[in-house]
Design a protein around this motif. Structure first.
Motif, PDB file in Angstrom:
ATOM      1  N   GLU A   1       0.860  -1.182   0.000  1.00 29.62           N
ATOM      2  CA  GLU A   1       0.000   0.000   0.000  1.00 29.62           C
ATOM      3  C   GLU A   1       0.901   1.239   0.000  1.00 29.62           C
ATOM      4  O   GLU A   1       2.051   1.173   0.446  1.00 29.62           O
ATOM      5  N   GLU A   2       0.392   2.371  -0.456  1.00 37.69           N
ATOM      6  CA  GLU A   2       1.258   3.516  -0.687  1.00 37.69           C
ATOM      7  C   GLU A   2       0.803   4.776   0.042  1.00 37.69           C
ATOM      8  O   GLU A   2      -0.394   5.004   0.210  1.00 37.69           O
ATOM      9  N   MET A   3       1.786   5.586   0.463  1.00 38.39           N
ATOM     10  CA  MET A   3       1.547   6.991   0.783  1.00 38.39           C
ATOM     11  C   MET A   3       2.200   7.797  -0.328  1.00 38.39           C
ATOM     12  O   MET A   3       3.408   7.690  -0.561  1.00 38.39           O
ATOM     13  N   ASN A   4       1.403   8.592  -1.033  1.00 32.71           N
ATOM     14  CA  ASN A   4       1.907   9.379  -2.149  1.00 32.71           C
ATOM     15  C   ASN A   4       1.869  10.867  -1.836  1.00 32.71           C
ATOM     16  O   ASN A   4       0.963  11.355  -1.150  1.00 32.71           O
ATOM     17  N   TYR A   5       2.855  11.565  -2.365  1.00 33.52           N
ATOM     18  CA  TYR A   5       2.948  13.017  -2.191  1.00 33.52           C
ATOM     19  C   TYR A   5       2.578  13.704  -3.498  1.00 33.52           C
ATOM     20  O   TYR A   5       3.051  13.313  -4.564  1.00 33.52           O
ATOM     21  N   HIS A   6       1.737  14.753  -3.399  1.00 32.80           N
ATOM     22  CA  HIS A   6       1.222  15.424  -4.590  1.00 32.80           C
ATOM     23  C   HIS A   6       1.596  16.902  -4.654  1.00 32.80           C
ATOM     24  O   HIS A   6       0.980  17.659  -5.412  1.00 32.80           O
ATOM     25  N   GLY A   7       2.574  17.309  -3.873  1.00 28.36           N
ATOM     26  CA  GLY A   7       3.016  18.691  -3.923  1.00 28.36           C
ATOM     27  C   GLY A   7       2.113  19.628  -3.140  1.00 28.36           C
ATOM     28  O   GLY A   7       1.096  19.230  -2.566  1.00 28.36           O
ATOM     29  N   VAL A   8       2.492  20.882  -3.111  1.00 31.17           N
ATOM     30  CA  VAL A   8       1.702  21.916  -2.448  1.00 31.17           C
ATOM     31  C   VAL A   8       0.602  22.371  -3.391  1.00 31.17           C
ATOM     32  O   VAL A   8       0.845  22.656  -4.564  1.00 31.17           O
ATOM     33  N   LEU A   9      -0.612  22.425  -2.878  1.00 29.89           N
ATOM     34  CA  LEU A   9      -1.775  22.730  -3.703  1.00 29.89           C
ATOM     35  C   LEU A   9      -1.697  24.141  -4.277  1.00 29.89           C
ATOM     36  O   LEU A   9      -1.401  25.113  -3.574  1.00 29.89           O
ATOM     37  N   ARG A  10      -1.965  24.240  -5.565  1.00 30.05           N
ATOM     38  CA  ARG A  10      -2.008  25.544  -6.225  1.00 30.05           C
ATOM     39  C   ARG A  10      -2.958  25.475  -7.423  1.00 30.05           C
ATOM     40  O   ARG A  10      -3.215  24.399  -7.971  1.00 30.05           O
ATOM     41  N   PHE A  11      -3.489  26.627  -7.770  1.00 25.20           N
ATOM     42  CA  PHE A  11      -4.288  26.706  -8.985  1.00 25.20           C
ATOM     43  C   PHE A  11      -3.372  26.468 -10.189  1.00 25.20           C
ATOM     44  O   PHE A  11      -2.193  26.849 -10.162  1.00 25.20           O
ATOM     45  N   PRO A  12      -3.897  25.860 -11.258  1.00 25.16           N
ATOM     46  CA  PRO A  12      -3.071  25.676 -12.453  1.00 25.16           C
ATOM     47  C   PRO A  12      -2.712  27.028 -13.052  1.00 25.16           C
ATOM     48  O   PRO A  12      -3.448  28.009 -12.909  1.00 25.16           O
ATOM     49  N   SER A  13      -1.587  27.065 -13.738  1.00 22.27           N
ATOM     50  CA  SER A  13      -1.107  28.336 -14.293  1.00 22.27           C
ATOM     51  C   SER A  13      -1.996  28.850 -15.414  1.00 22.27           C
ATOM     52  O   SER A  13      -2.051  30.031 -15.687  1.00 22.27           O
ATOM     53  N   SER A  14      -2.730  27.922 -16.050  1.00 17.61           N
ATOM     54  CA  SER A  14      -3.612  28.336 -17.146  1.00 17.61           C
ATOM     55  C   SER A  14      -4.892  27.533 -17.081  1.00 17.61           C
ATOM     56  O   SER A  14      -4.872  26.315 -16.934  1.00 17.61           O
ATOM     57  N   SER A  15      -6.021  28.232 -17.197  1.00 15.17           N
ATOM     58  CA  SER A  15      -7.310  27.532 -17.142  1.00 15.17           C
ATOM     59  C   SER A  15      -7.530  26.654 -18.359  1.00 15.17           C
ATOM     60  O   SER A  15      -8.384  25.793 -18.371  1.00 15.17           O
ATOM     61  N   ALA A  16      -6.724  26.856 -19.406  1.00 18.85           N
ATOM     62  CA  ALA A  16      -6.902  26.077 -20.636  1.00 18.85           C
ATOM     63  C   ALA A  16      -6.103  24.786 -20.632  1.00 18.85           C
ATOM     64  O   ALA A  16      -6.172  24.002 -21.553  1.00 18.85           O
ATOM     65  N   SER A  17      -5.332  24.576 -19.569  1.00 19.50           N
ATOM     66  CA  SER A  17      -4.479  23.394 -19.549  1.00 19.50           C
ATOM     67  C   SER A  17      -4.466  22.791 -18.171  1.00 19.50           C
ATOM     68  O   SER A  17      -4.537  23.482 -17.161  1.00 19.50           O
TER      69      SER A  17
END
Length: 540
Positions: free
Chosen positions: A273-289
């Motif tokens: 079983e895993e503990m995964n890290y997903h970085g510090v939460l932030r809005f994406p740099s572009s709403s189109a991507s």
């Protein structure tokens, strides 16, 4: 005149002191007698690590899963197949906690796990296998508005053929307008998860600050195509949490069952079983991507192509071990070699060649787990607490195994975090990262004669509330001493205490905490006071 008054006072002193000390004893007796006894468990008393105490406060609920604390310190619990239940807790100081009142505030049989409150405590969110709903919530009145007509915020999450049905919810405290939703796979090895656009086996984030969301004629998010990706290639990450100091997002994943490698059955102890890290939460740099500026946020964690090794010793020899160690990702007999890694239209397309070589699973293609736990222990929740000195703790519930000859899991454990770095103290290849907090004394009797923990929440006093969907119970634990040293993990047996700590049963509570100790202390104090008074009288 002064001498006569002093003598008179002295003559009365022993009587005054005796009655005063007797009143103290009586008051303590009353306090002890009003502390309700713990709710009796239907199974042998679990074992609690030294430094903790535990109390069973409720039983008889219908499959209690997710649990949160509202702004008044009361519990909101999802009862799978029933709805959301409010529990008013009578708190007379630790350990005198009991359920004073139970109120069903949402009757909705489709709700099965996910629950969350807005940061201001005024909006309640819950999920079914397909949708995320919300209601205005009044903690004082103990009710929601428009119970039968909730807003629908997110939809289109049903897995074809069923499969994993829970949809865990998390509202960021660092970014209060963001809601994270975790969706698992539709089967053990779900090839649909290789298609980024499917939304399968992903954690996605959604901006819920728009007041028109979910209103009549307003917007409802389509899970697979909207929001942005926090992580994918995640078989079934039921537990999702935000590290409180740095804001890093962590999840705990239930990995695959029945796996073979080059024709050899390795399922007993791998994949882990895993503990995964997903970085510090932030809005994406572009709403189109959906492409994140972070290499970690939005990355692929390998499923179903690659799985994580836990125990390299079993089977012996482990097939084609090579340089693999705990936490290394490897290919397996069910790896979907014939399916392209991604469609070329995906904004995160990284064309690679999946082969039987484990180099396909390298960190250049996939993100390895931050920690790996014993196979089939089934982690279902993760919550952080800062109640351990310079280290924070990530508490994790392990619901317990079914695909293993010797039962494993069935326990509450903790992982020590470095508060300044916001990451686990143990290295990624550690097999000793778990500090067992509460476990079943004899896992060979599991699941019938065991507790099976699911949901967690930590209240303002750092008390840990924990649900058990198998027995319908709610436990509360409190750390009363420092958690020291390394892990209590023993490869999945759940026997606890690797550090030689003196452990105790969870029920009944220890006498020193139940009021009996205070009563005996009062009696001893009474005797001492009476003796001192008598001596003073004799001297006069």
């Amino acid at each position: 005149m002064f001498s006569e008054t002093w003598k008179s006072t002295a003559l009365m002193l022993p009587t005054w002191l005796f009655w005063l000390s007797s009143d103290v004893v009586q008051a303590r007796r009353i306090a002890a007698s009003t502390c309700p006894a713990p709710v009796p468990a239907s199974y042998p008393a679990p074992v609690v690590r030294d430094g903790y105490e535990a109390r069973l406060v409720a039983t008889g609920l219908k499959k209690p899963r997710g649990v949160i604390v509202d702004s008044k310190g009361r519990l909101l619990v999802v009862e799978s197949g029933k709805g959301i239940t409010h529990l008013t807790i009578k708190d007379d100081g630790w350990p005198c906690l009991s359920v004073e009142k139970t109120t069903t505030i949402v009757s909705m049989s489709d709700l099965n796990h996910g629950i969350e409150l807005s940061v201001d405590g005024k909006t309640l969110y819950a999920s079914t296998s397909n949708s995320v709903y919300s209601w205005p919530y009044d903690a004082d009145a103990i009710r929601v508005s428009d119970e039968k007509f909730p807003k629908t915020f997110i939809s289109n999450m049903t897995n074809v053929g069923g499969g994993h049905s829970t949809r865990t919810l998390l509202i960021s405290r660092k970014q209060p307008g963001i809601l994270l939703v975790s969706r698992g796979s539709g089967s053990n090895i779900d090839n649909g998860a290789t298609d980024y656009s499917s939304g399968i086996s992903q954690i996605r984030a959604f901006d819920i600050s728009d007041r028109n969301l979910g209103t009549s004629g307003g917007k409802v998010y389509d899970y697979p195509s909207e929001g942005w990706t926090i992580g994918w290639g995640l078989r079934n990450s039921v537990g999702v949490a935000e590290e409180p100091n740095t804001g890093g997002i962590y999840s705990v994943e239930n990995s695959a069952d029945g796996i073979k490698r080059f024709g050899v059955d390795i399922h007993e102890d791998s994949p882990g079983e895993e503990m995964n890290y997903h970085g510090v939460l932030r809005f994406p740099s572009s709403s189109a991507s959906n492409q994140s500026s972070s290499d970690t946020q939005g990355g692929n964690h390998g499923y179903p192509y690659c799985l994580a090794l836990y125990n390299s010793s079993t089977p012996s020899p482990f097939p084609s071990l090579g340089n693999l160690k705990t936490g290394s990702q490897f290919t397996h007999d069910s790896t979907p070699y014939s399916i392209p890694f991604l469609s070329s239209s995906s904004p995160q397309a990284k064309p690679i060649n999946i082969t039987t070589s484990d180099t396909s699973c390298s960190s250049t293609n996939f993100i390895s787990p931050r920690l790996t736990f014993p196979a089939h222990t089934a982690p279902l929740d993760i919550k952080f607490s800062n109640g351990n000195g310079n280290h924070s703790l990530a508490y994790i519930t392990f619901h317990g195994s079914w695909d293993r000859s010797t039962p494993a899991g069935y326990k509450l454990s903790a992982v020590r975090f470095d508060s300044t770095k916001g990451e686990p103290v143990e290295a990624s290849d550690s097999t000793n990262s778990l500090v067992d907090v509460m476990w079943n004394r004899d896992v060979s009797k599991c699941p019938d004669q065991c507790f099976r923990p699911v949901g967690l929440t930590v209240d303002g006093e750092e008390r840990i509330w924990m649900t058990d969907d198998d027995k319908g119970d709610i436990w509360v634990l409190k750390q009363v001493g420092e958690v020291k040293g390394g892990g209590g993990d023993d490869g999945g047996s759940g026997s606890g205490s690797a550090n030689g700590d003196g452990d105790s049963s969870a029920v009944p509570m220890r006498m020193k905490r139940s009021g009996g100790g205070a009563e005996w202390l009062g009696i001893v104090t009474s005797v001492i006071v009476a003796v001192v008074g008598t001596v003073l009288f004799a001297l006069v």
